[in-house]
Structures are given as structure tokens and as C-alpha cells.
Design a protein around this motif. Structure first.
Motif, PDB file in Angstrom:
ATOM      1  N   ARG A 298      -9.806 100.644  70.838  1.00 13.77           N
ATOM      2  CA  ARG A 298      -8.417  99.243  70.059  1.00 13.77           C
ATOM      3  C   ARG A 298      -9.864  98.475  68.886  1.00 13.77           C
ATOM      4  O   ARG A 298      -8.777  98.397  67.842  1.00 13.77           O
ATOM      5  N   ASP A 299     -10.529  98.103  69.258  1.00 13.31           N
ATOM      6  CA  ASP A 299     -11.220  97.149  68.486  1.00 13.31           C
ATOM      7  C   ASP A 299     -11.945  97.839  67.204  1.00 13.31           C
ATOM      8  O   ASP A 299     -11.515  97.316  65.828  1.00 13.31           O
ATOM      9  N   VAL A 300     -12.529  99.563  67.211  1.00 13.90           N
ATOM     10  CA  VAL A 300     -12.730  99.787  66.107  1.00 13.90           C
ATOM     11  C   VAL A 300     -10.835 100.134  65.249  1.00 13.90           C
ATOM     12  O   VAL A 300     -11.659 100.188  64.186  1.00 13.90           O
ATOM     13  N   TYR A 301     -10.383 100.125  65.550  1.00 18.63           N
ATOM     14  CA  TYR A 301      -8.771 100.418  64.632  1.00 18.63           C
ATOM     15  C   TYR A 301      -8.829  99.541  64.246  1.00 18.63           C
ATOM     16  O   TYR A 301      -7.877  99.111  63.342  1.00 18.63           O
ATOM     17  N   TYR A 302      -8.784  98.484  64.644  1.00 20.54           N
ATOM     18  CA  TYR A 302      -8.681  97.331  63.719  1.00 20.54           C
ATOM     19  C   TYR A 302      -9.128  96.976  63.041  1.00 20.54           C
ATOM     20  O   TYR A 302      -8.946  96.213  62.258  1.00 20.54           O
ATOM     21  N   LYS A 303     -10.576  97.707  62.966  1.00 21.80           N
ATOM     22  CA  LYS A 303     -11.371  97.207  61.954  1.00 21.80           C
ATOM     23  C   LYS A 303     -10.936  98.204  60.991  1.00 21.80           C
ATOM     24  O   LYS A 303     -10.886  98.212  59.397  1.00 21.80           O
ATOM     25  N   LEU A 304     -10.434  99.294  61.123  1.00 24.87           N
ATOM     26  CA  LEU A 304     -10.516 100.282  59.994  1.00 24.87           C
ATOM     27  C   LEU A 304      -9.137  99.862  59.500  1.00 24.87           C
ATOM     28  O   LEU A 304      -8.838  99.852  58.207  1.00 24.87           O
ATOM     29  N   MET A 305      -7.725  99.385  60.408  1.00 25.53           N
ATOM     30  CA  MET A 305      -6.739  98.907  59.633  1.00 25.53           C
ATOM     31  C   MET A 305      -6.953  97.553  59.248  1.00 25.53           C
ATOM     32  O   MET A 305      -5.906  97.363  57.964  1.00 25.53           O
ATOM     33  N   GLY A 306      -7.929  96.931  58.791  1.00 29.23           N
ATOM     34  CA  GLY A 306      -8.698  95.890  58.000  1.00 29.23           C
ATOM     35  C   GLY A 306      -8.825  95.850  57.100  1.00 29.23           C
ATOM     36  O   GLY A 306      -9.016  95.568  55.808  1.00 29.23           O
ATOM     37  N   CYS A 307      -8.885  97.168  56.739  1.00 26.21           N
ATOM     38  CA  CYS A 307      -9.288  97.942  55.433  1.00 26.21           C
ATOM     39  C   CYS A 307      -8.246  98.995  55.121  1.00 26.21           C
ATOM     40  O   CYS A 307      -8.252 100.124  54.446  1.00 26.21           O
TER      41      CYS A 307
END
Length: 419
Positions: A298-307
Motif C-alpha cells: 500500500r505504501d508503494v501504491y501511494y507513491k505511484l498515485m502521487g505521480c
């Protein structure tokens, strides 16, 4: 289900010197009121998914009726076999499915042989809708299953965006001639001067929508803290898939806490598998190496959605090459991945986006079964060994184009706008 159908095609809004914006949205692209909680990306608050008796019956009578079935199914989220396998899943697999039923059957056959599969939640994400494919998936009895449906499939919009609008510019027309003809997207070829091809853009759209929908709109994942593993219909998992996943998670905790992702597969098949079965390496994420059996937290998902702005406007129709571009640019620290050297995910498909003929899934079945006979003794390793640690850095590449149309950018960015 409350949603509005946009009845009139919005004309291109063209500025000359100060602002140039083209907004071309087709007649049936769905718009949702900001206060609407039952639209394309939403589920009812507290809605936890239905049991198999509540499955939506699809109406294939017309694109409009089929669209309504898709939205209804995404809202109800029937979890098949939920009564048989109660409790929270120990692993979530998300499978992107198009229209290759024979490969899908082979993939499901591999799942059925996987150890502890009864503890999985399988999420099948479809961009092609048929009674045959639904029957194949709904025939699974060995674990919980959820089907979600990409609501902007070209199948639902056969003669308008995001499908192919007859008023769209031909792929290879020059920009000068496109302007003369007045075709809809004349101002927006890709980086190589080519115009949009609907079937080419769909995979990237589906992948990004699916990523958002699974993490944000699937109540069955509420409280799930593990990785979500992303697969495709022409993959084949090995019997010790879950065992190996758990070993990788433990290895990451003890030896690679800065690893962002796991890659349970590679593109080497079972070559030298007996020697490599218990080996892992760390590396910077690369499209050509780490896009199979990819596990995302989920943490990496949030990083991706920030982009999402960069993802949705980068001129490459491939989601994986776009992700490689983000790693080390928009995501300032390049994505570090822990990779299985002995692949637990095989690629069986000899057909795909660019290969449509001479598909022989029976050959894939025979090849896999023969290879597994020699690999059987090396399954279920007791522990993992770090074989190599490659440099973790941004890997530049030449963009592939195919993603220059602003309509694609707008639709793509819309998936996550209500986070």
C-alpha cells in the motif's frame, strides 16, 4: 446506481497563442457528481461485498446495457466462495484479463495446484466481457474470487472514445493533413507524429484504473496489510508460489528493509531453476525484467498515485515502461526490487497485443508440464540466499509513444481524482 450519461459530444476547445486545451469526450463517457457515492469508482460506505448468490447477471444486448451490467457488478462486488472460505485472505492476487480463455484456463489450473491456495483472494480485472470468460472464472471453487470490470473498455465504446471514433485521425496521417481534414485529435499526435490507436491505449488505461480501484474501492481488502501481487491471464504460477512469497517477505524484513517491491517472476522461465530456486537479488526496477509477478504494498501504491499526473501524460502506451520512467524522476528515490532468481511465475502466452495469429496454448501447457518435472525437486526451499545486489538507479529509455492524445491523459487522471 446514480450516474449521468453525457449526451452531447463536447467540441474541441482550441486556443491560439496563450492557452491550447483540447477536451474531447465522447457521448457516453460517464461523469459522476461529486456527491455521488455509487459511480464508476465507488462502493457504498460499509459495503463489504456480496456472496455468490448475489452475482450480477450480465446483459450483452447492447453496449449501453452491457455498460450498466459492468457498473452494477463493480458496485455489488460479489465475492464468490466467501461462505466456503471465511476470514481474511493471507494473499491477494490481481489478474488482468483480456480475451484469451485458453490461457486463462491454464492459469487457473496452475492456481488450483498451488499450496495453501484456499487462503488466497483472487481478483480478476476484465477489459473484455463474455459469458465464456465469466463462466471460467466463476467455476473456481478452491478459494475466494472477486471479479471487477474496467468500465472504459473499448468493447463498451465501439465507435467513440475511448474506443475508436470514426472522426479520429488515421494513425499515419501527417499533422498538416489532419488539420485540413478536421479530424478530432488533429492537434495531438504522439512524439513520433502518429495518432491514437484505441486498442493500443487500453492496456495502460486498464492497469492504472485497476491499481487505483483495487486499493481504494474494494472493501474486501480493508484491513489487508500484505502485498498485492499483479499477474496476467497468460501467467502460470508454480506450486510453491505462496511459500516463496512468504520467504521473500521474511527476507525483506531481515535483509532488505528498503526494498520497495517484490518480483516473484522473471522472464527466464525455468532455465537453471534447480540451481537458482533459493536465490534472490536486489536491483532497480526495470520494465523488461520485473513486470511479472510484481508485488506492491500500500505504501508503494501511494507513491505511484502521487505521480498520477506524470504517469498519465508520459508518452508511452506501456504501463511498465512508464513506471520505469517514474522510478528516479517523479519518485525521486529509484524503486528497489527484491527479485526471485528462480521464477515462480511463468509466461505462457505466445499471443498478445501485437501477436494475434497462430496461438497454440496447448503447446504452452505441454512445455510447462515437461519443465516442471525437472524442477519439482527444487521447489519449497527452506531459506533464501542473496546472490547479487545490482545498482539501484534510474534507467533511462526511449519512450515508445502511442500516448499523445489529451483525451487519454484526461481519462487516465480522472481515475484517481477523488482520492
Amino acid at each position: 446506481m446514480r450516474f449521468r450519461l453525457l449526451k452531447k459530444n463536447l467540441l474541441a476547445l482550441l486556443g491560439v497563442s496563450f492557452v491550447v486545451v483540447t477536451l474531447l469526450i465522447s457521448t457516453r463517457v460517464l461523469l459522476v457528481n461529486d456527491n455521488d457515492t455509487t459511480g464508476p469508482n465507488n462502493v457504498e460506505p460499509g459495503h463489504q461485498g456480496m456472496h455468490s448468490g448475489d452475482a450480477v447477471k450480465f446483459n450483452f444486448g447492447s453496449p449501453t446495457e452491457l455498460t450498466q451490467s459492468v457498473y452494477s457488478a463493480n458496485y455489488k462486488q460479489c465475492v464468490h466462495n466467501a461462505d466456503t472460505f471465511p476470514g481474511e485472505p493471507l494473499l491477494v492476487l490481481v489478474v488482468q484479463v483480456h480475451n484469451r480463455p485458453e490461457y486463462l484456463r491454464l492459469f487457473i489450473k496452475s492456481l488450483e495446484k498451488a499450496a495453501e491456495v484456499h487462503s488466497f483472494l483472487l481478483i480478476f480485472s476484465h477489459d473484455y466481457f463474455s459469458e465464456e470468460i465469466n463462466a471460467i472464472v466463476q467455476g473456481i471453487t478452491f478459494c475466494k474470487v472477486l471479479q471487477i470490470y474496467f468500465p472504459f473498455s473499448t468493447q463498451l465504446y465501439p465507435s467513440e472514445f475511448p474506443g475508436k471514433d470514426p472522426r479520429d485521425c488515421p494513425r499515419d496521417i501527417s499533422k498538416e493533413n489532419a488539420r485540413k481534414t478536421g479530424c478530432l485529435n488533429a492537434e495531438h499526435p504522439d512524439s513520433y507524429g502518429h495518432y491514437r490507436e484505441a486498442f493500443i491505449t487500453q492496456t495502460k488505461h486498464h492497469w492504472w484504473w485497476k491499481l487505483h480501484f483495487v486499493w481504494e474501492r474494494v472493501p474486501a481488502l480493508q484491513g489487508y496489510s500484505g502485498f498485492v501481487i499483479f499477474l496476467e491471464e497468460d501467467n502460470y504460477i508454480l506450486p510453491d508460489f505462496f511459500h516463496y512469497y512468504k520467504s521473500m517477505v521474511e527476507f525483506r524484513k531481515s535483509s532488505c528493509p528498503d526494498c520497495d517491491m517484490l518480483a516473484l517472476g522473471n522472464h527466464n522461465g525455468l532455465t537453471d531453476f534447480n540451481r537458482l530456486s533459493n536465490k534472490v537479488l536486489t536491483a532497480g526496477w526495470m520494465s523488461t525484467k520485473h513486470n511479472i509477478g510484481m508485488a506492491i504494498s500500500r505504501d508503494v501504491y501511494y507513491k505511484l498515485m502521487g505521480c498520477h499526473e506524470e504517469f498519465c501524460t508520459y508518452d508511452d502506451y506501456n504501463w511498465d515502461w512508464t513506471l520505469q520512467h517514474l522510478s528516479g524522476t517523479c519518485i525521486s528515490k529509484p524503486i528497489k526490487v527484491l527479485v526471485a532468481q528462480g521464477s515462480r511465475v511463468l509466461h505462457t502466452g505466445d499471443c498478445g497485443l501485437h501477436q494475434k495469429e497462430n496461438c497454440r496454448p496447448e503447446w504452452a501447457t505441454q512445455k510447462v508440464e515437461e519443465s516442471l518435472k525437472t524442477a519439482k525437486e527444487a521447489l519449497f526451499p527452506q531459506s533464501l540466499i542473496l546472490q547479487d545486489a545490482e545498482a539501484v538507479e534510474h534507467k533511462t529509455h526511449m519512450k515508445n509513444g502511442g500516448w499523445g492524445d489529451v483525451r487519454d491523459h484526461i481519462l487516465c487522471k480522472n481515475y484517481a481524482k477523488r482520492l
